[in-house]
Design an enzyme around this catalytic site. Structure first.
Site, PDB file in Angstrom:
ATOM      1  N   HIS A  59      47.228  11.050  35.648  1.00 14.36           N
ATOM      2  CA  HIS A  59      48.444  10.240  35.760  1.00 14.36           C
ATOM      3  C   HIS A  59      49.278  10.760  36.929  1.00 14.36           C
ATOM      4  O   HIS A  59      49.191  11.940  37.308  1.00 14.36           O
ATOM      5  CB  HIS A  59      49.256  10.319  34.470  1.00 14.36           C
ATOM      6  CG  HIS A  59      48.646   9.569  33.333  1.00 14.36           C
ATOM      7  ND1 HIS A  59      49.377   9.142  32.248  1.00 14.36           N
ATOM      8  CD2 HIS A  59      47.372   9.173  33.095  1.00 14.36           C
ATOM      9  CE1 HIS A  59      48.594   8.520  31.386  1.00 14.36           C
ATOM     10  NE2 HIS A  59      47.363   8.531  31.891  1.00 14.36           N
ATOM     11  N   GLU A  61      52.420  11.559  37.330  1.00 15.59           N
ATOM     12  CA  GLU A  61      53.306  12.704  37.107  1.00 15.59           C
ATOM     13  C   GLU A  61      52.522  14.013  37.077  1.00 15.59           C
ATOM     14  O   GLU A  61      52.940  15.011  37.680  1.00 15.59           O
ATOM     15  CB  GLU A  61      54.084  12.542  35.790  1.00 15.59           C
ATOM     16  CG  GLU A  61      55.010  11.351  35.760  1.00 15.59           C
ATOM     17  CD  GLU A  61      54.353  10.067  35.263  1.00 15.59           C
ATOM     18  OE1 GLU A  61      55.086   9.144  34.871  1.00 15.59           O
ATOM     19  OE2 GLU A  61      53.105   9.963  35.269  1.00 15.59           O
ATOM     20  N   CYS A  89      54.642   8.622  29.951  1.00 18.23           N
ATOM     21  CA  CYS A  89      53.967   8.575  28.664  1.00 18.23           C
ATOM     22  C   CYS A  89      54.131   9.945  27.997  1.00 18.23           C
ATOM     23  O   CYS A  89      54.559  10.902  28.644  1.00 18.23           O
ATOM     24  CB  CYS A  89      52.490   8.232  28.855  1.00 18.23           C
ATOM     25  SG  CYS A  89      51.516   9.578  29.562  1.00 18.23           S
ATOM     26  N   CYS A  92      52.494  12.838  29.962  1.00 14.46           N
ATOM     27  CA  CYS A  92      53.217  13.193  31.182  1.00 14.46           C
ATOM     28  C   CYS A  92      54.555  13.840  30.864  1.00 14.46           C
ATOM     29  O   CYS A  92      54.968  14.778  31.556  1.00 14.46           O
ATOM     30  CB  CYS A  92      53.402  11.962  32.057  1.00 14.46           C
ATOM     31  SG  CYS A  92      51.839  11.368  32.740  1.00 14.46           S
TER      32      CYS A  92
END
Length: 162
Positions: A59, A61, A89, A92
């Site tokens: 992801h 991040e 999410c 993250c």
């Protein structure tokens, strides 16, 4: 070190959004981007690369945090701010918390992500205990040696606390 101005927050969020668009257009993964900033300078940035890396943890991040930590030579982001194109999410958010930046700023919300077909909101609900959005077994199994790794780590001279 003072809190960034609204104009600075919007400028860095625009960079995160540009990363999201770049990654999405390149087919790297979902439309998510992040930048990490220290003292007004971008020290890490990334777009989602789940598809390109065949890695569900790739992801934006997480990748931006990895890049920033490598650039700063540290496992933490003290004095840094994380800017994400969308509300992180749970995975993250956990990564952001472990990185210990000064602040997290985001543009779109989990509801916006859900409206675009992403199930972030369901994961948030699962982690918070409001519902079970995914069908998988989550069970603690008693093990006699479960505490041994912690005891070994606690006994290490010069261990790094985090």
């Amino acid at each position: 070190m003072s809190e960034p101005s609204l104009a600075d927050k919007q400028r860095f969020l625009a960079m995160a959004i540009a990363e999201a668009v770049r990654g999405a257009r390149a087919g790297l993964g979902g439309p998510f981007g992040a930048v990490v900033v220290r003292d007004g300078v971008v020290v890490g940035k990334a777009s989602n690369a789940v598809i390109a890396n065949r890695d569900p943890t790739a992801h934006a991040e997480v990748l931006a945090i990895r890049a920033a930590c490598a650039a700063l030579g540290s496992h933490q982001l003290a004095g840094c701010d994380v800017y994400a194109s969308c509300e992180p999410c749970p995975m993250c958010l956990g990564a952001v918390l472990w990185a210990r930046p000064r602040a997290l700023y985001f543009a779109a919300t989990r509801a916006d992500a859900a409206a675009a077909g992403f199930d972030d909101a369901a994961f948030h609900d699962t982690v918070s205990g409001r519902s079970v959005a995914t069908a998988f077994v989550r069970e603690r199994v008693p093990c006699e040696d479960a505490g041994v790794p912690f005891a070994v780590y606690a006994g290490l001279a010069g261990r790094v606390r985090y």
